[in-house]
Scaffold this active site. Structure first.
Site, short mmCIF file in Angstrom:
data_model
loop_
_atom_site.label_atom_id
_atom_site.label_comp_id
_atom_site.label_asym_id
_atom_site.label_seq_id
_atom_site.Cartn_x
_atom_site.Cartn_y
_atom_site.Cartn_z
N ASP A 17 0.81 -1.34 0.17
CA ASP A 17 -0.09 0.15 -0.04
C ASP A 17 0.79 1.31 0.03
O ASP A 17 1.04 2.01 -1.08
CB ASP A 17 -1.09 -0.03 1.29
N GLU A 41 -3.14 -7.74 13.18
CA GLU A 41 -2.77 -7.70 11.70
C GLU A 41 -1.40 -7.11 11.33
O GLU A 41 -0.65 -7.34 10.53
CB GLU A 41 -3.74 -6.20 10.99
#
Ligand code: 6A9
Length: 781
Positions: A515, A748
């Site tokens: 990202d 995460e």
């Protein structure tokens, strides 16, 4: 959405399926295999749900009333706001057994799932769930009674009948019954040794994904009108949903059994219900639990060196990854090619209706398929159950279009769609995602060469590769052509916004999977992305092995061998990506370090008032150069094991890894070096740093895997690699365990300063790789 002109019956290319036999049509996925995986806990987005692998299934699920601050809340869909202390499958074998624990503010629920196929069962067999409820009375205001709701709903909108009669319920356990084309007659039974009360409501509606709201509304009305918290015992005509409210004083246990094929063999059905409830169910669950423990030991703890904490966390990681496997059906939305280069989202077009059987990264946050996440998931899953792994990979490869493209994020069906903000729904045909499935395929090829598999498994794996080969070639070609760069053997992630965006500090590269990891400040076609180059090496290498070893009569191995040779050429790599001054590897592109966000008055779109926004200011003109951001990207050649074990560059890499002012922390390796100009920088006002500092398990696993490799290779840095390997491994494991103990979840990512879990949770996608780290299971090659 896009209309086709009259008389033109050709599909637009982008939504034309790959022209070749489907992998899922292979014999090995039919018959017994298909039937054995028919029912499952394939609804990862709800706390407990069962469905079959068919588009319009009968679905079942659990809801309950949680109590927080003296108020009731309906629990159903996994959501962060419910603030459960923990939940997740602590054990699950992906096939016929699972055990889940959920702690909700003083209420502890357990769901134990069991499947069985015996004489008389219909297609797919029977299943049962034992729901346990315990409560810890926290205050006098908290009532003793607990309310759990179990529903059964037909997505195909077939009518469901209410059990014979409510008054007889105590003797006859039948809750509901019906009939379907797939499984024949079916019955749902409820049994318990404890006292309980049952109320119900029958509904007719296609909107199954709104069920919690519906039930909550009905209960609210009951309370307002009659002052009691009970479903009204009424029903719409020919309901396709029946919801049962089971009210009892905790602790209690309720066994719910679902049997099929009852139209053919009604007598045996009663026997089967008996065997799937009460002490018989308990003892079968017990047996399955032991089998799970044995299998875990055999695969992930063969030398029995794991301590009890590692075992507990390891089992919960594997359990929830397997228990979180879902089945989805629907159509992706694709951005129509003409508009894909533009910034604004143009028209979208629907992909063909498709099914996807896949693991998911996070049940509450991202309960759907992500292409590159799946490669990491399968690293664990193939070791557990190679067949399930091939079934999942087969589904993914069958999503390929005629161009060899696979949409990155799979948002299939109304339930999945309801969880995704609109701007994230459309998939762009120009964009890829790392082909991590090759990591798994490579393991399978190498495992075959080393005779790791049984004869039956080997035959299936061979058949799988024979059938997949055409698709894999097309996939490789898609990357090799659409993602290539200007310079021979260079690649870059296409689809970064070409027209420079003025609001981002550094234009994102979502397709890379990393990202906001900083790249060249000004996207151009001069770019060379090091990670993609290394993914291409993996792909070429793997295609070479597959074509040479497993696929009969093909000549393509030569070309893959050539490509792999080119991409692993150390001198060429250094020429294109090595920075002598830093002693490190970098991307290449049109770049300046001197950019910053400044508050300015701007008009965001035509009809809006000007507002104060953070806008990017370019202080110094970019030039074409290496992009000096030290971090995960810099380690890709190390991950690819291209660096010779005697090279001084290897020492440089080890320095970079072990240096606390660059990547090393006590909790694992940072995604971006502390020395990078983008370290922990926000990308926009609303976009906090994501891959700009925090610790991610997937890349740590790959780096660890290489450290392990270099710790076995003769050379001057062998011992150093070994020391770093051991320390990094220890740090990663102990931090994940510590967080699990403290918070009840796997996360995460992990904070690089404090080690604390961040972002989505439970996140038992690639964070479950901690199990392979515990087991020291790396590449099979
Ligand atoms: C946005 C917002 C509730 C981001 O694990 C899945 C992916 C990874 O593939 C990727 O590498 N995650 C990583 O950078 C999560 C992405 C979620 C995108 C969906 C919707 C929903 O808000």
């Amino acid at each position: 959405s896009v209309q086709l002109s009259d008389g033109d019956d050709r599909l637009p290319r982008v939504i034309t399926p790959f022209p070749g036999p489907k992998i899922m049509d292979l014999e090995m996925f039919q018959g017994e295999q298909k039937e054995s995986l028919y029912w499952g806990t394939y609804r990862p987005h709800v706390y407990f749900g069962v469905r079959a692998r068919t588009p319009e299934s009968l679905v079942a699920g659990l809801m309950w009333l949680g109590i927080k601050d003296g108020r009731y809340f309906m629990r159903h869909i996994c959501q962060d706001a419910d603030d459960l202390q923990t939940y997740g499958w602590t054990k699950h074998n992906g096939r016929d057994y699972g055990h889940q624990v959920l702690i909700d503010h003083g209420l502890t629920l357990t769901t134990s799932f069991l499947k069985s196929k015996v004489n008389g069962s219909g297609y797919g067999g029977d299943w049962a769930v034992q729901v346990g409820v315990q409560s810890e009375k926290i205050s006098e205001d908290v009532p003793d009674a607990a309310h759990v709701f179990f529903y059964i709903a037909d997505e195909g909108q077939n009518a469901i009948s209410l059990g014979r009669s409510v008054s007889e319920l105590y003797e006859k356990s039948l809750l509901a019954y019906g009939s379907r084309a797939d499984v024949g007659g079916w019955e749902l039974h409820l049994k318990s040794m404890d006292n309980f009360e049952v109320h119900h409501v029958g509904l007719k509606t296609p909107h199954i994904h709104n069920l919690s709201d519906l039930v909550q509304g009905i209960l609210g009305l009951q309370v307002r009108n009659f002052g009691h918290l009970e479903l009204p015992d009424t029903s719409d005509d020919s309901p396709n949903i029946l919801v049962y409210q089971i009210t009892a004083r905790a602790p209690f246990k309720a066994d719910i059994a679902f049997v099929t094929g009852t139209d053919i063999d009604d007598d045996r059905a009663e026997e089967r219900v008996d065997s799937l409830t009460g002490t018989s169910l308990t003892s079968q669950l017990h047996k399955k639990e032991n089998e799970f423990d044995d299998k875990f030991r055999k695969i992930f703890n063969p030398s029995e060196k794991l301590d009890s904490e590692s075992l507990e966390v390891g089992k919960a990681a594997v359990g929830n990854l397997l228990g979180g496997i879902g089945y989805f059906y629907g159509q992706s939305k694709i951005l129509f090619p003409q508009s894909s280069e533009h910034q604004s989202d143009g028209d979208s077009i629907l992909y063909w209706p498709a099914e996807l059987y896949t693991a998911v990264p996070s049940r509450p946050f991202f309960p759907r398929g992500f292409l590159w996440d799946e490669g990491f998931h399968q690293l664990l899953i193939w070791r557990w159950d190679t067949h399930i792994s091939m079934d999942i990979i087969g589904h993914w490869l069958d999503l390929m279009n005629i161009d060899g493209w696979i949409p990155r994020e799979q948002i299939l069906g109304a339930e999945a769609l309801s969880k995704v903000p609109e701007e994230f729904v459309n998939q762009r045909p120009s964009n890829g995602n790392p082909p991590t499935l090759f990591l798994v395929l490579q393991d399978l090829v190498c495992g075959m060469a080393r005779n790791k598999f049984s004869v039956a498994e080997s035959m299936d794996i061979s058949a799988f590769f024979e059938r997949s080969f055409g698709r894999l070639e097309a996939w490789f070609q898609w990357f090799n052509t659409t993602q290539s760069g200007k310079h021979k053997s260079s690649y870059y992630w296409h689809g970064r916004k070409e027209s420079q965006t003025i609001f981002e500090l550094n234009p994102k590269t979502l397709s890379s999977g990393l990202d906001d990891y900083p790249r060249a400040s000004h996207p151009t076609d001069e770019e060379r992305h090091l990670d993609l180059r290394c993914w291409m090496l993996l792909a070429a290498d793997c295609m070479h092995s597959i074509s040479e070893q497993l696929v009969k009569e093909n000549q393509s191995w030569k070309a893959y061998k050539e490509t792999a040779k080119l991409l692993s050429d150390f001198d060429l790599l250094n020429e294109m990506h090595f920075d002598k001054d830093h002693g490190a590897y970098f991307d290449y592109g049109n770049h300046t370090e001197r950019v910053r966000l400044r508050r300015q008055l701007v008009q965001k779109s035509g009809n809006q008032q000007p507002s104060l926004e953070l806008v990017r200011e370019v202080v110094e003109e970019p030039v074409t150069r290496l992009v000096p951001h030290l971090g995960y990207i810099s380690l890709f050649p190390f991950i690819s094991k291209i660096i010779p074990s005697k090279s001084w560059i290897l020492e440089k890499q080890l320095n970079l890894i072990s240096n606390t002012s660059t990547l090393w922390t006590k909790f694992g390796l940072r995604s971006l070096s502390k020395t990078s100009s983008m370290y922990m920088k926000r990308n926009t006002e609303h976009d906090p740093p994501y891959w700009r500092g925090p610790i991610w398990m997937n890349i740590n696993y790959l780096i660890l895997s290489s450290l392990h490799h270099y710790s076995k290779e003769e050379g001057p840095y062998r011992e150093r690699a070994e020391t770093i390997y051991n320390e990094l491994r220890g740090n990663l494991i102990s931090n994940v365990i510590k967080n699990y103990k403290q918070t009840g979840y796997l996360w995460e990512q992990y904070d690089q300063k404090k080690g604390s879990g961040k972002g989505a949770h439970p996140f038992t996608g690639w964070t479950s790789l901690v199990v392979l780290i515990m087991a020291e299971s790396y590449s099979e090659c």
